[in-house]
Write a protein that holds these residues in place. Structure first.
Motif, mmCIF file in Angstrom:
data_model
loop_
_atom_site.group_PDB
_atom_site.id
_atom_site.type_symbol
_atom_site.label_atom_id
_atom_site.label_comp_id
_atom_site.label_asym_id
_atom_site.label_seq_id
_atom_site.Cartn_x
_atom_site.Cartn_y
_atom_site.Cartn_z
ATOM 1 N N ARG A 85 16.260 5.671 17.165
ATOM 2 C CA ARG A 85 16.321 5.674 15.700
ATOM 3 C C ARG A 85 15.321 4.685 15.102
ATOM 4 N NH1 ARG A 85 18.239 9.200 12.414
ATOM 5 N NH2 ARG A 85 19.334 7.705 11.091
ATOM 6 N N ILE A 86 15.145 3.535 15.755
ATOM 7 C CA ILE A 86 14.155 2.575 15.270
ATOM 8 C C ILE A 86 12.752 3.176 15.343
ATOM 9 C CG2 ILE A 86 13.022 0.378 15.800
ATOM 10 C CD1 ILE A 86 15.762 -0.695 16.644
ATOM 11 N N LEU A 87 12.458 3.867 16.450
ATOM 12 C CA LEU A 87 11.157 4.519 16.585
ATOM 13 C C LEU A 87 10.982 5.627 15.546
ATOM 14 C CD1 LEU A 87 10.386 4.872 20.406
ATOM 15 C CD2 LEU A 87 8.949 3.802 18.653
ATOM 16 N N GLN A 88 12.028 6.389 15.301
ATOM 17 C CA GLN A 88 11.936 7.413 14.260
ATOM 18 C C GLN A 88 11.537 6.783 12.931
ATOM 19 O OE1 GLN A 88 15.858 9.392 14.435
ATOM 20 N NE2 GLN A 88 14.781 11.267 14.973
ATOM 21 N N GLY A 89 12.191 5.692 12.579
ATOM 22 C CA GLY A 89 11.883 5.028 11.319
ATOM 23 C C GLY A 89 10.498 4.419 11.287
ATOM 24 N N ALA A 90 9.969 4.054 12.468
ATOM 25 C CA ALA A 90 8.630 3.464 12.520
ATOM 26 C C ALA A 90 7.556 4.462 12.113
ATOM 27 C CB ALA A 90 8.346 2.926 13.918
ATOM 28 N N GLY A 91 7.869 5.744 12.148
ATOM 29 C CA GLY A 91 6.935 6.749 11.637
ATOM 30 C C GLY A 91 7.058 6.854 10.132
ATOM 31 N N ALA A 92 6.761 5.774 9.451
ATOM 32 C CA ALA A 92 7.018 5.646 8.007
ATOM 33 C C ALA A 92 5.854 6.227 7.207
ATOM 34 C CB ALA A 92 7.245 4.182 7.660
ATOM 35 N N ILE A 93 5.926 7.501 6.890
ATOM 36 C CA ILE A 93 4.800 8.180 6.230
ATOM 37 C C ILE A 93 5.073 8.518 4.770
ATOM 38 C CG2 ILE A 93 3.996 9.166 8.404
ATOM 39 C CD1 ILE A 93 5.237 11.853 7.449
ATOM 40 N N ALA A 94 6.204 8.086 4.221
ATOM 41 C CA ALA A 94 6.516 8.457 2.840
ATOM 42 C C ALA A 94 5.454 7.950 1.876
ATOM 43 C CB ALA A 94 7.893 7.922 2.457
ATOM 44 N N ALA A 95 4.997 6.710 2.061
ATOM 45 C CA ALA A 95 3.993 6.145 1.160
ATOM 46 C C ALA A 95 2.683 6.927 1.240
ATOM 47 C CB ALA A 95 3.754 4.677 1.513
ATOM 48 N N ALA A 96 2.208 7.194 2.459
ATOM 49 C CA ALA A 96 0.956 7.927 2.622
ATOM 50 C C ALA A 96 1.068 9.345 2.085
ATOM 51 C CB ALA A 96 0.552 7.948 4.095
ATOM 52 N N ALA A 139 0.721 0.766 -3.263
ATOM 53 C CA ALA A 139 1.743 0.873 -4.303
ATOM 54 C C ALA A 139 2.881 1.795 -3.864
ATOM 55 C CB ALA A 139 1.114 1.391 -5.596
ATOM 56 N N THR A 140 2.544 2.939 -3.289
ATOM 57 C CA THR A 140 3.600 3.839 -2.838
ATOM 58 C C THR A 140 4.333 3.269 -1.625
ATOM 59 O OG1 THR A 140 1.920 5.087 -1.577
ATOM 60 C CG2 THR A 140 2.535 5.941 -3.752
ATOM 61 N N GLY A 141 3.643 2.399 -0.847
ATOM 62 C CA GLY A 141 4.333 1.701 0.235
ATOM 63 C C GLY A 141 5.379 0.751 -0.296
ATOM 64 N N LEU A 142 5.020 -0.001 -1.335
ATOM 65 C CA LEU A 142 5.980 -0.893 -1.984
ATOM 66 C C LEU A 142 7.145 -0.099 -2.556
ATOM 67 C CD1 LEU A 142 6.481 -3.858 -2.886
ATOM 68 C CD2 LEU A 142 5.245 -3.299 -4.999
ATOM 69 N N TYR A 143 6.817 1.028 -3.151
ATOM 70 C CA TYR A 143 7.830 1.905 -3.742
ATOM 71 C C TYR A 143 8.791 2.432 -2.672
ATOM 72 C CZ TYR A 143 9.570 5.994 -6.383
ATOM 73 O OH TYR A 143 10.351 6.934 -6.988
ATOM 74 N N ALA A 144 8.239 2.930 -1.568
ATOM 75 C CA ALA A 144 9.083 3.485 -0.510
ATOM 76 C C ALA A 144 9.935 2.409 0.152
ATOM 77 C CB ALA A 144 8.212 4.188 0.535
ATOM 78 N N THR A 145 9.385 1.201 0.284
ATOM 79 C CA THR A 145 10.165 0.104 0.850
ATOM 80 C C THR A 145 11.383 -0.190 -0.016
ATOM 81 O OG1 THR A 145 8.230 -0.905 1.886
ATOM 82 C CG2 THR A 145 10.106 -2.341 1.461
ATOM 83 N N ALA A 146 11.166 -0.269 -1.327
ATOM 84 C CA ALA A 146 12.282 -0.512 -2.242
ATOM 85 C C ALA A 146 13.299 0.625 -2.169
ATOM 86 C CB ALA A 146 11.759 -0.665 -3.670
ATOM 87 N N GLN A 147 12.817 1.838 -2.005
ATOM 88 C CA GLN A 147 13.703 2.999 -1.904
ATOM 89 C C GLN A 147 14.648 2.870 -0.708
ATOM 90 O OE1 GLN A 147 11.637 6.646 -0.906
ATOM 91 N NE2 GLN A 147 13.079 7.867 -2.082
ATOM 92 N N PHE A 148 14.106 2.553 0.455
ATOM 93 C CA PHE A 148 14.942 2.453 1.655
ATOM 94 C C PHE A 148 15.829 1.212 1.637
ATOM 95 C CE2 PHE A 148 11.748 5.459 3.282
ATOM 96 C CZ PHE A 148 12.593 6.404 3.834
ATOM 97 N N LEU A 161 7.961 -0.980 7.446
ATOM 98 C CA LEU A 161 6.625 -0.458 7.739
ATOM 99 C C LEU A 161 5.990 0.367 6.628
ATOM 100 C CD1 LEU A 161 7.137 0.499 11.492
ATOM 101 C CD2 LEU A 161 5.764 -1.366 10.566
ATOM 102 N N GLN A 162 6.708 0.660 5.555
ATOM 103 C CA GLN A 162 6.114 1.481 4.502
ATOM 104 C C GLN A 162 4.881 0.829 3.893
ATOM 105 O OE1 GLN A 162 6.553 4.506 3.670
ATOM 106 N NE2 GLN A 162 8.496 5.017 4.642
ATOM 107 N N ILE A 163 4.964 -0.454 3.560
ATOM 108 C CA ILE A 163 3.819 -1.117 2.932
ATOM 109 C C ILE A 163 2.630 -1.222 3.888
ATOM 110 C CG2 ILE A 163 2.985 -3.270 1.907
ATOM 111 C CD1 ILE A 163 5.713 -3.657 0.669
ATOM 112 N N PRO A 164 2.820 -1.699 5.134
ATOM 113 C CA PRO A 164 1.659 -1.744 6.032
ATOM 114 C C PRO A 164 0.988 -0.384 6.238
ATOM 115 C CG PRO A 164 3.448 -3.058 6.934
ATOM 116 C CD PRO A 164 4.006 -2.325 5.750
ATOM 117 N N LEU A 165 1.784 0.657 6.428
ATOM 118 C CA LEU A 165 1.184 1.976 6.638
ATOM 119 C C LEU A 165 0.590 2.526 5.354
ATOM 120 C CD1 LEU A 165 3.658 3.666 9.153
ATOM 121 C CD2 LEU A 165 1.451 2.590 9.587
#
Length: 390
Positions: free
Chosen positions: A103-114, A331-340, A59-63
């Motif tokens: 835990r899945i719901l916790q991860g769905a709050g993917a705000i690192a990119a934003a 871009a930061t969504g792509l970055y965070a996705t690669a990070q995780f 979810l990092q890239i979509p968010l």
């Protein structure tokens, strides 16, 4: 930094501390208390631990893209609310499947990119590296605090107590964003045009930076699979005392890293600094070698943390410079996705290798990863991203 930048950085760094604290507190205690859940098995507990990273990666890239269209703060509020909901689900369940769902719901709050994009929006280019370094340091602070507080909180009320505290910290995070973090001066709600996004994806530098964070967190997670046992066997340091080693090493690495980062950015030698840091990561692999004993393990870990912190600051700072402003969230969504994804891959492969060949096998794996990373980054030499005052 001016007062607006300092205020924004204080709010966002505090947000990272409160949010990551709740997540990290689970790590040292999940395997100890997870057997209390109905239907619990080692495999399902492992899934519960990794489920957070998987939904984060998805979810990092979509968010991140939505933050380009809707604005950063609305996406952060929604992400924190979903994260808090997941924490409540995990707190009230007595089934391992409910734990996995939480835990899945916790991860769905993917705000690192934003959050990273908002930090970039609110800081001038010459201060971007310092901002990312402070956010990286806040994650280290959260990790050290969690290693100490996790067992204490779980001892008082089990995993439920940790998840209730995590939900509360998410609400505190919302308050911090509302009260402390300014709104960006330039609206980010136009959304990326197709041409902007195509340009972003076609950029070789973007992919090198994204691959860099993938490898970086793969190495970190892979290292920490065998490291606790290495510290126990080689230094006779029990798990309850590991924070006494990590805390000063991380603090010292951060203090040394700051002037190195400033010199690299001032002289426009960031690619050279990143290549040097990549070499420094070799010491993480050496710390696992059977021939490295006693105080040399501490020296190797100190150099590894120094290199890690330097890259943790420079990589996102460079990414926000080369990415078009309209695509910064993507871009930061792509970055965070690669990070995780890197963290997931590192933990999975390292666990398998450690079970088959011990810490030495993991060390060999780390050295192989560093070789591949070095080849992929070879063309970074001579590549400069100018620092422009705004």
């Amino acid at each position: 930094m001016n007062s607006t930048e300092r205020r924004a950085l204080a709010g966002l760094a505090s947000l990272y501390v409160f949010r990551m604290l709740g997540l990290f507190m689970v790590l040292p205690v999940l395997s100890l208390y997870g057997s209390d859940y109905s239907g619990s098995t080692p495999a399902l507990l492992g899934l519960a631990l990794g489920a957070y990273g998987l939904s984060q990666a998805i979810l990092q890239i979509p968010l991140g893209v939505l933050s380009d269209r809707w604005g950063r703060k609305p996406v952060i509020y929604i992400g924190l609310a979903v994260f808090a909901l997941g924490s409540v689900v995990a707190a009230i369940t007595d089934s391992v499947y409910g734990l996995i769902a939480g835990r899945i719901l916790q991860g769905a709050g993917a705000i690192a990119a934003a959050t990273m994009a908002l930090a970039a929006d609110l800081t001038r280019d010459e201060n971007r590296g310092k901002a990312m370094a402070a956010i990286g340091a806040s994650i280290g602070v959260a990790f050290v605090l969690a290693v100490v507080l996790g067992p204490l909180v779980a001892g008082l009320g089990g995993l439920s107590a940790i998840f209730w505290l995590t939900a509360l910290l998410a609400l505190v995070g919302m308050l911090l964003v509302w009260r402390l973090v300014p709104n960006p001066a330039v609206s980010t709600r136009r959304g990326p045009r197709a041409g902007d996004f195509s340009t972003l994806l076609a950029g070789g530098m973007v992919w090198r930076l994204v691959s860099g964070v993938f490898f970086l967190h793969l190495l970190l997670t892979a290292l920490f699979v065998p490291l606790p046992l290495v510290l126990l066997e080689q230094l006779q340091l029990p798990s309850t005392g590991h924070w006494k080693l990590y805390a000063p090493l991380m603090l010292g690495a951060f203090v040394v890293m700051l002037p190195l980062m400033r010199v690299a950015e001032k002289r426009q030698q960031v690619p050279a600094a990143m290549r040097l840091a990549l070499l420094g990561l070799i010491f993480g692999a050496l710390a696992l070698m059977p021939s490295i004993t006693g105080g040399w393990i501490i020296v190797c870990l100190g150099l590894f943390f120094l290199a890690f912190n330097l890259l943790e600051a420079l990589l996102p700072a460079q990414l926000t410079r080369v990415a078009p402003a309209e695509c910064r969230g993507a871009a930061t969504g792509l970055y965070a996705t690669a990070q995780f994804l890197g963290a997931f891959a590192g933990g999975s492969v390292s666990g398998l290798l450690f079970g088959q060949g011990g810490a030495g096998a993991v060390a060999t794996f780390l050295l192989g990863v560093l070789l591949v990373w070095s080849v992929s980054w070879w063309q970074l030499r001579g590549t400069r991203v100018p620092v422009v005052s705004s």
